[in-house]
Design an enzyme around this catalytic site. Structure first.
Site, PDB file in Angstrom:
ATOM      1  N   HIS A 120       0.846  -1.186   0.000  1.00  0.00           N
ATOM      2  CA  HIS A 120       0.000   0.000   0.000  1.00  0.00           C
ATOM      3  C   HIS A 120       0.884   1.239   0.000  1.00  0.00           C
ATOM      4  CE1 HIS A 120       0.829  -1.136   4.200  1.00  0.00           C
ATOM      5  NE2 HIS A 120       0.932   0.167   4.410  1.00  0.00           N
ATOM      6  N   ARG A 152      13.432  -5.562   4.038  1.00  0.00           N
ATOM      7  CA  ARG A 152      12.367  -6.173   4.826  1.00  0.00           C
ATOM      8  C   ARG A 152      11.066  -5.720   4.184  1.00  0.00           C
ATOM      9  NH1 ARG A 152       7.657  -4.315   7.871  1.00  0.00           N
ATOM     10  NH2 ARG A 152       7.308  -5.754   9.597  1.00  0.00           N
ATOM     11  N   ASP A 210       7.143  -5.257   4.029  1.00  0.00           N
ATOM     12  CA  ASP A 210       5.980  -5.095   4.885  1.00  0.00           C
ATOM     13  C   ASP A 210       4.759  -5.781   4.279  1.00  0.00           C
ATOM     14  OD1 ASP A 210       4.839  -3.720   7.266  1.00  0.00           O
ATOM     15  OD2 ASP A 210       3.648  -2.671   5.767  1.00  0.00           O
ATOM     16  N   GLU A 265       7.661  -9.945   5.884  1.00  0.00           N
ATOM     17  CA  GLU A 265       6.839  -9.921   7.089  1.00  0.00           C
ATOM     18  C   GLU A 265       5.646 -10.858   6.881  1.00  0.00           C
ATOM     19  OE1 GLU A 265       4.170  -7.014   9.975  1.00  0.00           O
ATOM     20  OE2 GLU A 265       4.300  -6.637   7.822  1.00  0.00           O
ATOM     21  N   HIS A 320       8.594  -3.393  16.619  1.00  0.00           N
ATOM     22  CA  HIS A 320       7.762  -2.194  16.609  1.00  0.00           C
ATOM     23  C   HIS A 320       6.277  -2.535  16.586  1.00  0.00           C
ATOM     24  CE1 HIS A 320       8.355  -3.421  12.456  1.00  0.00           C
ATOM     25  NE2 HIS A 320       7.242  -2.797  12.149  1.00  0.00           N
ATOM     26  N   ASP A 321       5.918  -3.771  16.274  1.00  0.00           N
ATOM     27  CA  ASP A 321       4.522  -4.190  16.215  1.00  0.00           C
ATOM     28  C   ASP A 321       4.046  -4.865  17.499  1.00  0.00           C
ATOM     29  OD1 ASP A 321       3.626  -3.382  13.636  1.00  0.00           O
ATOM     30  OD2 ASP A 321       4.843  -4.963  12.742  1.00  0.00           O
ATOM     31  N   ASP A 331       1.657   0.387  21.425  1.00  0.00           N
ATOM     32  CA  ASP A 331       1.392   1.807  21.243  1.00  0.00           C
ATOM     33  C   ASP A 331      -0.010   2.142  21.737  1.00  0.00           C
ATOM     34  OD1 ASP A 331       3.779   2.531  20.222  1.00  0.00           O
ATOM     35  OD2 ASP A 331       3.162   2.548  18.138  1.00  0.00           O
TER      36      ASP A 331
END
Length: 318
Positions: free
Chosen positions: A73, A152, A154, A183, A249-250, A294
């Site tokens: 995207h 990497r 996504d 990923e 980060h996820d 987050d």
């Protein structure tokens, strides 16, 4: 990026041999997963020349650099998508995206395909020849002109296999040793047949280690069964190239997942570093940074700990 250059002595002391950056390309958000310019570094980080300097300095120390590519995207303000919004069915980019109807609108909800139902992230049509040519040039440029050592990818499982086969051909033609990491959050045999990725983010490994060492949800027998399943799922050479992480980060940070129990954390990391594959340390874990999902923030604990590491992850939190 200058901050990373300034701290390369620290990373080299830790034994780091690779740095994986989450997206560095121009975008409108903090996390940068909504790319609007795939050919330029976001001014928040520097510019292309500074990234080239970082790559060169890393190479002098035997450290490789991996960039994050978002080809599933784009961002809402990606110029081709803005052209679609302006010109609608007359846009030359209308086939770059999945647009079942016109006029294209995001209000009150998007009537085009997106990532995770997020209107600011329109899904890209990688079956379109012009789109493939554009993104394959992006893949080539950063490897050949800037000198990065791999990608990497996504949301890799939501992009068609044919595109990834072309992607591998282009990248490996420039640098046969480039590392291609997808990923994918589940078992990933279809992507690891030698014609697409070298490795995937090994979340089945992550979940098994966390469930046993940190969360203590499973017993020793169940843990052994889950690890043995991983070892027999892939060929040995695939296992040896696996990207083994315990947080990212996820996710919440490892220390937080261990309920701030440093002994649990050490046991999990010990297993990670003795298991076949490439261990990834999420930046800050080496000094005990904690933090939940987050928008939870992290903080440092007063203790110190040293780890030998072979892969280091530095990113913004998403």
């Amino acid at each position: 990026m200058q901050g990373v250059i300034d701290h390369l002595d620290h990373l080299e002391t830790l034994g780091i041999t690779a740095i994986y950056f989450t997206p560095v390309f121009k975008a409108t958000t903090n996390h940068k997963y909504d790319t609007i310019d795939y050919m330029n570094v976001d001014p928040h980080f520097g510019d292309n020349a500074l990234l080239k300097k970082l790559v060169d300095r890393c190479h002098e120390r035997g450290i490789r650099v991996l960039l994050d590519a978002v080809f599933n995207h784009s961002g809402y303000y990606f110029p081709p998508f803005q052209d679609v919004l302006e010109r609608q069915e007359n846009s030359k980019y209308k086939d770059w995206f999945h647009l079942p109807q016109f006029p294209v609108t995001s209000d009150p909800q998007p009537n085009y395909r997106t990532f995770a139902f997020e209107p600011k992230m329109p899904k890209i049509n990688t079956e379109n020849p012009e789109v493939r040519a554009y993104f394959l040039e992006v893949a080539r440029y950063w490897i050949e002109d800037i000198g990065v050592d791999g990608w990497r990818l996504d949301v890799a499982n939501e992009v068609d296999h044919a595109f990834w086969r072309e992607f591998r051909h282009v990248v490996k033609d420039v640098n046969p040793d480039a590392y291609i990491l997808g990923e994918v959050w589940h078992e990933s045999g279809p992507w690891l047949q030698g014609d697409q990725f070298d490795a995937v983010m090994n979340y089945p490994f992550t979940n098994a280690v966390l469930d046993y060492f940190c969360k203590q949800r499973i017993d020793r027998t169940t843990f052994q069964q889950r690890i043995e399943r991983l070892l027999v799922t892939y060929p040995e050479q695939t296992t040896n190239a696996a990207f083994n992480l315990l947080d990212s980060h996820d996710t919440a940070r490892l220390l937080t997942l261990c309920e701030n129990d440093k002994e649990k954390m050490k046991q999990a990391v010990l297993f990670q570093f003795t298991f076949p594959g490439t261990p990834c340390v999420y930046y800050g874990d080496e000094v005990g940074l904690d933090g939940g999902h987050d928008p939870a923030a992290g903080k440092r604990w007063n203790g110190t700990r040293k780890n030998k590491t072979t892969t280091y992850s530095r990113s913004t939190r998403r």
